[in-house]
Design a protein around this motif. Structure first.
Motif: not given
Length: 377
Positions: A208-212, A41-45, A148-151, A215-216
């Motif tokens: 390097a791979e994620m936008v400013v 949700e924060e990522c979408l904002e 968004f990255v998850h592991s 979230h992860m």
């Protein structure tokens, strides 16, 4: 040991497969759900885009593989509907080492696509799923392509056995396969140094791979104790070493083989994780929690067994067998390369008995660390 070549969960859908023995990993994903929802949700904002890059690192195979992806899409769908704007397209990347059973993953995709179409009217042109084989200790994706990255249940695996332990000289950790109370300080230091190098490289690569503002959310085995040899982080390996040594005493395997095997694994403390994140400096920590998970995942089959059998020793043995199956599904590939195929059935039979005995004496729980991070500008 070439970890990239030998580390993979047991393939297929047989009795010892990861697909049938991943209840603990499923539980870990479930308890982290609220943190994942909040991060999405924060990522979408901050980063709503008409094309969103999502990656699941260490996806493995079986019923858990698409669980998180489904949950992430559900959260985005619900949030976007409230705002009355069009859904983005989803670029979903499922990553694991090359030995992963990607065939099992791909076979499940038609059903997943059908579910998306039926429940959310998202057709194949709205969700593009691909497999990305390779180590996440290095670059996997184009620059600024991920939102968004998850592991989950993956980052406790190291890229390699710590170099001081992976040599043909005098073994440093005789009779053990991981950190133990009897391990010398040099063993502790070697494992911590390897974890710091690996986790720092992981963060640098994802940065390097994620936008400013991306979230992860990461969850992996860890500990709350400052002591790296505490039971909460080492006991499952200690019992496995004892099972191996019991076989060595009977001449079923060579003791030298045990001395030369060291698990490419490390369960860090929350402070060690926090320290690496701060030193690497690409991410802000939103939250870092330690969650207790029962060794058998609180498997419902165990409660059923207890209900119909009042003999507590049989109940503990049943739990021991469940744990042995979950551990076997994860580590057998490495053990088989080192010790051979023949000893595996006997090894995990003994391991189940030792775990059952351990359950009779104490409550056995893993510590799972869950950390939510935001990419800095």
């Amino acid at each position: 040991m070439e970890v990239m070549q030998v580390l993979h969960m047991n393939t297929g859908e047989g009795e010892t497969s990861y697909a049938k023995n991943s209840i603990v990993q499923s539980k870990i994903i479930s308890v982290a759900t609220s943190i994942i929802h909040e991060a999405v949700e924060e990522c979408l904002e901050k980063n709503f885009s008409d094309s969103m890059g999502i990656a699941d690192l260490g996806c493995s195979s079986g019923p858990n593989t698409l669980m998180v992806i489904s949950d992430i899409i559900d959260t985005i769908y619900a949030t976007i509907n409230q705002k009355g704007i069009l859904l983005p397209e989803f670029r979903v990347s499922l990553n694991d080492l090359p030995g992963n059973d990607f065939n099992n993953v791909f076979i499940s995709l038609p059903e997943f696509y059908n579910q998306l179409k039926t429940e959310k009217n998202i057709g194949p042109e709205g969700c593009f799923i691909s497999g990305v084989p390779g180590s996440f200790y290095g670059r996997l994706f184009p620059k600024k392509s991920l939102h968004f990255v998850h592991s989950s249940s993956s980052l406790h695996w190291l890229s390699q056995v710590p170099r001081p332990l992976d040599s043909n000289i005098m073994p440093l950790n005789k009779g053990k396969i991981y950190i133990s109370k009897s391990s010398p300080r040099s063993v502790f230091d070697a494992y911590l140094s390897q974890f710091k190098r690996d986790f720092s490289l992981f963060l640098k690569s994802r940065s390097a791979e994620m936008v400013v503002g991306g979230h992860m959310v990461l969850s992996f085995m860890g500990r709350v104790s400052a002591d790296p040899s505490s039971e909460e982080s080492c006991m499952q390996w200690e019992l496995l070493a004892q099972a191996l040594m019991s076989m060595a005493l009977e001449g079923l395997i060579e003791e030298e083989k045990i001395d030369s095997f060291n698990a490419p694994y490390y369960a860090p403390s929350a402070q060690e994780v926090k320290s690496v994140v701060q030193e690497e400096s690409s991410f802000t920590i939103n939250c870092l929690e330690a969650i207790e998970i029962e060794w058998d995942g609180g498997a419902p089959g165990n409660n059923h067994f207890e209900k119909y059998n009042n003999k507590i020793e049989n109940y503990n043995l049943s739990r021991g067998q469940q744990v042995a199956k979950t551990i076997r599904a994860v580590v057998e590939s490495m053990l088989e390369v080192h010790f051979g195929r023949e000893p595996m059935d006997e090894l995990f039979k003994r391991y189940a008995e030792m775990v059952g005995d351990y359950f009779s004496r104490t409550t056995a729980k893993y510590i799972d660390l869950v950390i939510s991070l935001t990419k800095k500008g």
